[in-house]
Design an enzyme around this catalytic site. Structure first.
Site, mmCIF file in Angstrom:
data_model
loop_
_atom_site.group_PDB
_atom_site.id
_atom_site.type_symbol
_atom_site.label_atom_id
_atom_site.label_comp_id
_atom_site.label_asym_id
_atom_site.label_seq_id
_atom_site.Cartn_x
_atom_site.Cartn_y
_atom_site.Cartn_z
ATOM 1 N N HIS A 104 0.361 -1.030 -0.295
ATOM 2 C CA HIS A 104 -0.324 -0.066 0.086
ATOM 3 C C HIS A 104 0.752 1.386 -0.188
ATOM 4 C CE1 HIS A 104 -2.493 3.054 1.369
ATOM 5 N NE2 HIS A 104 -3.712 2.310 1.361
ATOM 6 N N GLU A 176 -4.211 1.462 -7.252
ATOM 7 C CA GLU A 176 -4.362 2.441 -6.533
ATOM 8 C C GLU A 176 -4.018 3.966 -6.688
ATOM 9 O OE1 GLU A 176 -6.724 1.480 -2.735
ATOM 10 O OE2 GLU A 176 -4.538 1.775 -1.759
#
Length: 263
Positions: A104, A176
């Site tokens: 992430h 993302e």
């Protein structure tokens, strides 16, 4: 081939024992009859035990097994030993966690995790029989410089170079764009689809079979208002959801939108 969508909630640094129980009860009520979409939640690791207990015995027709599966937000590459503060694959398995988020942008940025280190985590998860959810994506500056594809390819290639393209069998990729995470700005469905198609094509250059089955989620300010349109895109196989996953009704709308669009 038809890919089964996955919608996963990343709670990030949010929650408490009471919140975990309450949110899961709400999710079970909202999602008990949903089919055609896999669902997972990743609470803070401190609350995995609370979540595991709350998910058991859901009281519906599934025989006591909830449609919601457990995940986690991070893992270490070591299984045990003198690694203060780290969490191993075996510990996550002990609580029934299946889908594990790695790479992430918040980990890459705040904890200086390199592409190569993330690839090692990917390998540790595969070896343990867990499902890596590999987050990739570009910053706003990289996006404006036209480097989106270059960044995504580099982050994927770190795994391919270390483990081979077959490592993506049974794995998940979450695209993302960093500029869309928690900002309220989301890529348009067409923008997201273009990147997802590139990602699948990049993997297909090594193996068409692997590319066709890999789940590619979109993440970055996905909410109950924009999810349905995102899921109409052919290469968007679900979502990794942040803020909207903290509210049962909003998260349920996203899950149901994925189930409706892909079945």
């Amino acid at each position: 081939m038809a890919r089964r969508p996955l919608v996963m909630g990343n709670w990030k640094l949010n929650g408490s024992k009471a919140f975990t129980k309450e949110l899961i009860e709400g999710l079970k009520a909202e999602l008990h009859d949903v089919t055609g979409c896999d669902v997972a939640i990743a609470p803070p690791v401190m609350y995995l035990g609370t979540a595991e207990a709350a998910l058991s015995g859901c009281g519906c027709s599934c025989g006591g097994k909830s449609v919601i599966q457990l995940g986690a937000q991070n893992v270490d590459i070591n299984v045990k030993g003198a690694f203060t503060g780290d969490i191993s694959t075996e510990m996550l398995k002990d609580f029934g966690a299946k889908y594990i988020i790695i790479g992430h942008s918040e980990r890459r940025t705040y904890h200086k995790e390199s592409d190569e280190f993330v690839a090692k985590k990917f390998g540790a998860l595969k070896e343990a029989g867990l499902v890596p959810v590999l987050c990739i994506g570009e910053s706003e500056a990289e996006n404006e410089a036209g480097k989106t594809e270059e960044v995504c390819a580099r982050q994927i290639d770190a795994v391919i170079n270390a483990l081979g393209v077959e490592a993506f069998n049974g794995a998940v990729i979450a695209y993302e764009p960093i500029w869309a995470i928690g900002t309220g700005k989301s890529a348009t469905p067409a923008q997201a689809q273009a990147v997802h198609a590139f990602i699948r094509g990049h993997i297909a250059a090594k193996s068409q079979a692997v590319a066709e089955q890999v789940i590619i989620q979109y993440g970055g300010s996905v909410n109950d208002a924009n999810a349905a349109e995102l899921f109409t895109q052919p290469d968007i196989d679900g979502a990794l959801v942040g803020g909207a996953s903290l509210k049962a009704p909003a998260f349920a709308v996203i899950v149901k939108a994925a189930a409706a669009a892909k079945n």
